[in-house]
Design a protein around this motif. Sequence first.
Motif, PDB file in Angstrom:
ATOM      1  N   ASP A 123       0.829  -1.209   0.000  1.00 32.85           N
ATOM      2  CA  ASP A 123       0.000   0.000   0.000  1.00 32.85           C
ATOM      3  C   ASP A 123       0.863   1.258   0.000  1.00 32.85           C
ATOM      4  OD1 ASP A 123      -2.246  -1.605   0.034  1.00 32.85           O
ATOM      5  OD2 ASP A 123      -2.496  -1.495   2.215  1.00 32.85           O
ATOM      6  N   GLN A 124       1.969   1.215   0.750  1.00 35.36           N
ATOM      7  CA  GLN A 124       2.885   2.358   0.794  1.00 35.36           C
ATOM      8  C   GLN A 124       3.509   2.603  -0.580  1.00 35.36           C
ATOM      9  OE1 GLN A 124       6.085   1.904   3.653  1.00 35.36           O
ATOM     10  NE2 GLN A 124       7.304   3.533   2.704  1.00 35.36           N
ATOM     11  N   LEU A 125       3.898   1.533  -1.264  1.00 36.36           N
ATOM     12  CA  LEU A 125       4.503   1.664  -2.590  1.00 36.36           C
ATOM     13  C   LEU A 125       3.493   2.216  -3.602  1.00 36.36           C
ATOM     14  CD1 LEU A 125       6.541  -1.672  -2.700  1.00 36.36           C
ATOM     15  CD2 LEU A 125       7.482   0.638  -2.568  1.00 36.36           C
ATOM     16  N   ILE A 157       9.101  -4.809  -3.436  1.00 32.95           N
ATOM     17  CA  ILE A 157       8.306  -5.361  -2.341  1.00 32.95           C
ATOM     18  C   ILE A 157       9.127  -6.215  -1.382  1.00 32.95           C
ATOM     19  CG2 ILE A 157       7.581  -7.443  -3.595  1.00 32.95           C
ATOM     20  CD1 ILE A 157       5.406  -5.277  -1.218  1.00 32.95           C
ATOM     21  N   ASN A 158      10.226  -6.801  -1.848  1.00 30.48           N
ATOM     22  CA  ASN A 158      11.066  -7.633  -0.977  1.00 30.48           C
ATOM     23  C   ASN A 158      12.264  -6.873  -0.410  1.00 30.48           C
ATOM     24  OD1 ASN A 158       9.626 -10.019  -0.933  1.00 30.48           O
ATOM     25  ND2 ASN A 158      10.713 -10.937  -2.666  1.00 30.48           N
ATOM     26  N   HIS A 159      12.246  -5.548  -0.502  1.00 32.44           N
ATOM     27  CA  HIS A 159      13.375  -4.728  -0.017  1.00 32.44           C
ATOM     28  C   HIS A 159      14.706  -5.209  -0.609  1.00 32.44           C
ATOM     29  CE1 HIS A 159      10.673  -2.957   2.992  1.00 32.44           C
ATOM     30  NE2 HIS A 159      10.276  -4.183   3.259  1.00 32.44           N
ATOM     31  N   PRO A 160      14.820  -5.274  -1.942  1.00 29.92           N
ATOM     32  CA  PRO A 160      16.041  -5.813  -2.561  1.00 29.92           C
ATOM     33  C   PRO A 160      17.239  -4.895  -2.364  1.00 29.92           C
ATOM     34  CG  PRO A 160      14.690  -4.787  -4.234  1.00 29.92           C
ATOM     35  CD  PRO A 160      13.875  -4.766  -2.967  1.00 29.92           C
ATOM     36  N   ARG A 188      14.624   5.980  -4.991  1.00 28.32           N
ATOM     37  CA  ARG A 188      15.959   6.263  -4.462  1.00 28.32           C
ATOM     38  C   ARG A 188      15.889   7.259  -3.309  1.00 28.32           C
ATOM     39  NH1 ARG A 188      20.518   9.303  -7.920  1.00 28.32           N
ATOM     40  NH2 ARG A 188      18.747  10.677  -8.157  1.00 28.32           N
ATOM     41  N   GLN A 189      15.116   8.305  -3.475  1.00 31.27           N
ATOM     42  CA  GLN A 189      15.061   9.358  -2.462  1.00 31.27           C
ATOM     43  C   GLN A 189      14.320   8.924  -1.201  1.00 31.27           C
ATOM     44  OE1 GLN A 189      13.330  12.672  -4.543  1.00 31.27           O
ATOM     45  NE2 GLN A 189      15.069  12.880  -5.941  1.00 31.27           N
ATOM     46  N   ASN A 190      13.250   8.158  -1.370  1.00 33.23           N
ATOM     47  CA  ASN A 190      12.408   7.805  -0.226  1.00 33.23           C
ATOM     48  C   ASN A 190      12.709   6.435   0.357  1.00 33.23           C
ATOM     49  OD1 ASN A 190      10.277  10.103  -0.091  1.00 33.23           O
ATOM     50  ND2 ASN A 190      10.296   9.551  -2.256  1.00 33.23           N
ATOM     51  N   LEU A 191      13.287   5.533  -0.448  1.00 36.26           N
ATOM     52  CA  LEU A 191      13.541   4.169   0.019  1.00 36.26           C
ATOM     53  C   LEU A 191      15.013   3.795  -0.052  1.00 36.26           C
ATOM     54  CD1 LEU A 191      10.557   2.467  -1.871  1.00 36.26           C
ATOM     55  CD2 LEU A 191      10.582   3.287   0.498  1.00 36.26           C
ATOM     56  N   ASP A 192      15.864   4.752  -0.444  1.00 36.38           N
ATOM     57  CA  ASP A 192      17.303   4.526  -0.568  1.00 36.38           C
ATOM     58  C   ASP A 192      17.609   3.380  -1.529  1.00 36.38           C
ATOM     59  OD1 ASP A 192      19.905   5.301  -0.026  1.00 36.38           O
ATOM     60  OD2 ASP A 192      20.124   3.926   1.678  1.00 36.38           O
ATOM     61  N   ALA A 193      16.804   3.278  -2.608  1.00 33.69           N
ATOM     62  CA  ALA A 193      16.980   2.203  -3.585  1.00 33.69           C
ATOM     63  C   ALA A 193      18.231   2.430  -4.425  1.00 33.69           C
ATOM     64  CB  ALA A 193      15.753   2.118  -4.495  1.00 33.69           C
TER      65      ALA A 193
END
Length: 248
Positions: A123-125, A157-160, A188-193
């Motif tokens: 839901d957050q994504l 979704i799996n925090h890769p 990248r900015q919000n999840l440090d991807a």
Amino acid sequence: MLSVKNLEKSYTTGNRTYTVLKGISFSVAKGEFVAVMGPSGSGKSTLLNCISCYIPFEKGRITLGGQELSSLTPEQLASVRNEKLGFVFQDFMLLDGLSVRENILVPRIIRQNVDKEGERYADQLMELFGISHIRNKYPAEISGGERQRTAVARSLINHPLMLLADEPTGNLDSTSSRIVIESFENARQNLDATIFMVTHDSFSASFCDRVILLKDGNIYRQLEKNIQTRSAFHDTLLNAIKEMSGDM
């Protein structure tokens, strides 16, 4: 995050062997957005397939999050693909019989790990990528840009450790392409991807921190945005592509 050292990959056809990657070396830091560009046959897709563990390579090392991939068993490589890598493809690869929300949760379903935390993260994504309003719709009912944003959400979704994107804007118009690239920026900015993208599109590449230009299986040049504006970096990139093509 990712380290590629002296990577070599060849294909054999009949009695001839063709070397596609000729000692490639580079690294990608955590939180970095990196693109790879180059003409057809330069080795872009082969490089991505080696990193994603789909094809073997003859020489060199690929290390992801401190783990060397060449030493892993097929079962361990499958686990890396599902748990430590997220994939975004040109053709979206969504399941037609599942809703947007269910498609995002597919990697969790594979792991048999669809818990409350996973559902909240889905839901957050959807909220982050502006697709909450289509959560119950099916792929055939939404636009190409919305499908690709769904695919981006699914890849996370799996925090890769890293997202691997293969021509993610190749089937999109310019407006949808920009929205999808902005989705990567949001991640990248919000999840440090950390994102590694193969693309032919200089406009999409101009949003990246760095662009690696491949030519004939070698790294021709690496371009860093640094303090340049996106527009100025795009011009720099176009000039480098022309130079690489022998037009300057």
